[in-house]
Motif scaffolding. Structure first.
Motif, short mmCIF file in Angstrom:
data_model
loop_
_atom_site.label_atom_id
_atom_site.label_comp_id
_atom_site.label_asym_id
_atom_site.label_seq_id
_atom_site.Cartn_x
_atom_site.Cartn_y
_atom_site.Cartn_z
N LYS A 64 57.27 7.13 27.90
CA LYS A 64 57.75 7.03 26.59
C LYS A 64 57.28 5.62 25.92
O LYS A 64 57.30 5.70 24.72
CB LYS A 64 59.35 6.95 26.53
CG LYS A 64 60.02 5.83 27.00
CD LYS A 64 61.75 6.01 26.79
CE LYS A 64 62.50 4.74 27.13
NZ LYS A 64 62.64 4.52 28.33
N ASP A 83 57.02 8.15 34.91
CA ASP A 83 58.66 8.34 34.64
C ASP A 83 58.54 8.84 33.35
O ASP A 83 58.17 8.54 32.56
CB ASP A 83 59.18 7.11 34.86
CG ASP A 83 60.72 7.19 34.17
OD1 ASP A 83 61.39 8.10 34.58
OD2 ASP A 83 60.91 6.19 33.47
N HIS A 203 68.31 1.64 36.18
CA HIS A 203 67.32 1.11 34.87
C HIS A 203 68.49 0.36 34.12
O HIS A 203 69.35 1.08 33.39
CB HIS A 203 66.59 2.02 34.48
CG HIS A 203 65.86 1.44 33.08
ND1 HIS A 203 64.80 0.79 33.25
CD2 HIS A 203 66.19 1.69 31.94
CE1 HIS A 203 64.60 0.53 31.84
NE2 HIS A 203 65.27 0.94 31.13
N SER A 206 65.94 -3.08 28.66
CA SER A 206 64.59 -3.41 28.40
C SER A 206 64.52 -4.48 27.79
O SER A 206 65.43 -5.14 27.36
CB SER A 206 63.93 -2.24 27.24
OG SER A 206 62.82 -1.93 27.24
N GLY A 243 61.99 -2.24 32.58
CA GLY A 243 62.68 -3.05 31.62
C GLY A 243 62.13 -4.51 31.76
O GLY A 243 62.65 -5.38 30.84
N GLU A 278 59.61 1.69 37.54
CA GLU A 278 59.39 2.42 36.39
C GLU A 278 59.03 1.49 34.94
O GLU A 278 59.53 1.54 34.00
CB GLU A 278 60.59 3.33 36.04
CG GLU A 278 61.01 4.32 36.89
CD GLU A 278 62.51 4.79 36.70
OE1 GLU A 278 62.95 4.63 35.57
OE2 GLU A 278 62.59 5.79 37.29
N GLY A 280 57.45 0.21 31.61
CA GLY A 280 56.99 0.84 30.74
C GLY A 280 56.18 -0.33 29.55
O GLY A 280 54.80 -0.56 29.71
N ARG A 281 57.00 -1.12 28.81
CA ARG A 281 56.39 -1.97 27.93
C ARG A 281 55.58 -2.87 28.81
O ARG A 281 54.67 -3.12 27.93
CB ARG A 281 57.77 -2.75 27.30
CG ARG A 281 57.36 -3.74 26.38
CD ARG A 281 58.87 -4.68 26.26
NE ARG A 281 60.04 -3.88 25.85
CZ ARG A 281 60.49 -3.31 24.95
NH1 ARG A 281 59.90 -3.67 23.87
NH2 ARG A 281 61.69 -2.59 24.93
N TYR A 386 56.30 1.34 22.64
CA TYR A 386 57.21 1.61 21.31
C TYR A 386 56.72 1.65 19.97
O TYR A 386 57.43 1.31 19.13
CB TYR A 386 58.55 1.18 21.73
CG TYR A 386 59.03 1.15 23.08
CD1 TYR A 386 59.56 2.45 23.55
CD2 TYR A 386 58.87 0.05 23.82
CE1 TYR A 386 59.73 2.57 24.79
CE2 TYR A 386 59.28 0.50 25.42
CZ TYR A 386 59.81 1.58 26.02
OH TYR A 386 60.04 1.81 27.02
C1 LIG Z 1 62.81 3.33 29.03
C2 LIG Z 1 62.95 3.44 30.53
C3 LIG Z 1 62.15 2.80 31.36
C4 LIG Z 1 60.91 1.91 30.82
O1 LIG Z 1 61.61 0.77 30.57
P1 LIG Z 1 60.68 -0.39 29.85
O2 LIG Z 1 61.68 -1.65 29.26
O3 LIG Z 1 59.60 -0.03 28.78
O4 LIG Z 1 59.91 -1.05 31.06
C5 LIG Z 1 62.27 3.11 32.66
N1 LIG Z 1 63.18 3.93 33.18
C6 LIG Z 1 63.96 4.59 32.46
C7 LIG Z 1 65.01 5.40 32.96
C8 LIG Z 1 63.80 4.16 30.82
O5 LIG Z 1 64.90 4.99 30.23
#
Ligand SMILES: *Cc1c(COP(=O)(O)O)cnc(C)c1O
Length: 434
Positions: A64, A83, A203, A206, A243, A278, A280-281, A386
């Motif tokens: 995402k 993820d 999780h 973030s 996160g 997991e 992302g950012r 994002y």
């Molecule tokens: C959004 C999300 C992530 C990624 O979070 P980041 O802050 O971008 O690393 C990982 N796991 C879950 C379940 C999320 O909702």
């Protein structure tokens, strides 16, 4: 690693000048660096390697944050899992060459159709967030004569000390299962014939800059894992979520991946369960920027407005979270980025950097000291996460082009939308007979 390097011809990304990108692809334009993406991924791998996790641990990129096919394809080629939070993201990952058996499926509300698609694809695990989801997933797996691999997303009730909109681990959040009822829910899951209990996930939010809340959450998770093992419900993986925060503001540094993960990995070292992450950012955020041009300067009595061709529909984070993105000029002061031949030195002033959208919340930066002239190119930094993923067509604005720099080459990875495409799916009512 800073994404851009200064040069007499303006900022560069790897071997390519941002002025050349603007000239070829127009603005607004998202620009990513392949080297920066690969370096961010290597940062995770190396941090895990250094703590002895390498052979087991699976890095599941949180789609995402930026779901571009080119980015997914790059991470897949580096060995990443994914993820996902929707059937749409499942289709994207598969289209980009990702492996289903490395996918975990998160999210509070999965439709039966999405469950079926993920089961048919053969994903690694469903991260389940409620008792009702267990019941529904068991039913769907039963219809397909299979067993769904599951993990429970537990909510450890720790405060991640981040923005309330991106905080997910408190009791008051819609996410996850309160950790004190999770044991009973695992027993329920283990009793269902079409579920296979595999793991646990957590999780808490973030843009986390301090690992202490996540480490505290791990303690609670591990206590539950050990309690489950004692009750003959052994887990084969522990998913610690994402996160990890990144640096947005020049004065607010973020820890390195290795430093952030150190206290967390210490608690997990020597365990038999496979580790899943997991992020992302932290994999994409500082590997991308939004390139934009100043259209109109509108100095005023109270505030000076610089109206740029990017807006809240392109990058929503400032409007949504009051988020800070550093904004820099592409050309050194006194040199214009267009061909006007105008080299007049404009003085530095404080500017509200705003888009053309009809909303007062449409700003990209407040009170920025910049020497601006109309036509100047600006780079809005740390926009890889994002950014495009949250972009919309509000005000019937075509979404920006996206390019990826790779050494001295630049590749168009998503062309700019055309206006006619924005209403191509629409129709008007048939004429009414009198
Ligand atoms: C959004 C999300 C992530 C990624 O979070 P980041 O802050 O971008 O690393 C990982 N796991 C879950 C379940 C999320 O909702």
């Amino acid at each position: 690693m800073r994404l851009t390097t200064p040069h007499p011809d303006g900022l560069f990304i790897e071997g390519v000048a941002l002025t050349d990108i603007a000239a070829h692809f127009g603005t607004p334009c998202y620009v990513y660096s392949r080297a920066a993406l690969a370096a961010a991924y290597a940062g995770y791998r190396n941090a895990l390697d250094a703590q002895g996790f390498n052979k087991h641990a699976l890095i599941c990129y949180a789609v995402k944050a930026n779901s571009s096919l080119a980015i997914l394809n790059l991470f897949a080629s580096l060995g990443a899992g994914f993820d996902i939070v929707s059937g749409g993201e499942l289709a994207r990952v598969i289209a980009a060459g990702g492996k289903a058996e490395k996918i975990v499926f998160s999210g509070v509300g999965k439709s039966r159709e999405e469950m079926r698609a993920a089961l048919a694809a053969g994903i690694h695990c469903f991260n389940v967030e409620s008792a009702s989801e267990l019941t529904q997933l068991n039913a769907v797996a039963g219809e397909l004569n299979t067993r769904a691999p599951i993990s429970l997303r537990v909510n450890p009730n720790v405060d991640p000390k981040t923005h309330p909109y991106i905080s997910t681990g408190l009791k008051s959040a819609k996410f996850g299962i309160a950790i004190d009822v999770a044991f009973a829910l695992y027993q329920y899951a283990a009793s269902l014939p079409h579920l296979a209990v595999k793991g646990i996930d957590c999780h808490i939010g973030s843009q986390l800059l301090d690992p202490a809340p996540a480490a505290e959450a791990i303690d609670k998770v591990l206590a539950l894992v050990d309690q489950l093992a004692g009750a003959n419900i052994p887990l084969t993986h522990i998913d610690i979520g994402g996160g990890m925060g990144i640096q947005y503001h020049p004065d607010e540094p973020a820890p390195s991946v290795a430093d952030y993960l150190a206290p967390i990995l210490k608690k997990l070292s020597g365990r038999n369960e496979r580790l899943i992450l997991e992020p992302g950012r932290s994999l994409v955020g500082n590997a991308g920027l939004l390139l934009t041009q100043v259209m109109v300067l509108k100095p005023g009595e109270e505030k000076n407005f610089a109206i740029i061709d990017a807006a809240m529909n392109d990058l929503m984070r400032p409007a949504l979270y009051d988020a800070y993105h550093e904004i820099v000029k592409v050309m050194p002061n006194g040199i214009r980025s267009d061909d006007s031949g105008d080299t007049a030195q404009t003085a530095e002033q404080r500017w509200e950097i705003v888009g053309p959208v009809c909303e007062s919340g449409d700003f990209l930066g407040h009170d920025r000291a910049l020497a601006l002239a109309e036509g100047d190119l600006l780079a809005i930094l740390s926009a890889g996460a994002y950014g495009m993923a949250m972009a919309s067509n509000y005000n019937t604005r075509p979404r920006a082009a996206e390019v990826m720099v790779d050494g001295n080459k630049v590749h168009l990875i998503r062309r700019r939308e055309e206006v006619a495409e924005l209403f191509a799916l629409e129709s008007v009512l048939p004429a009414k007979s009198a």
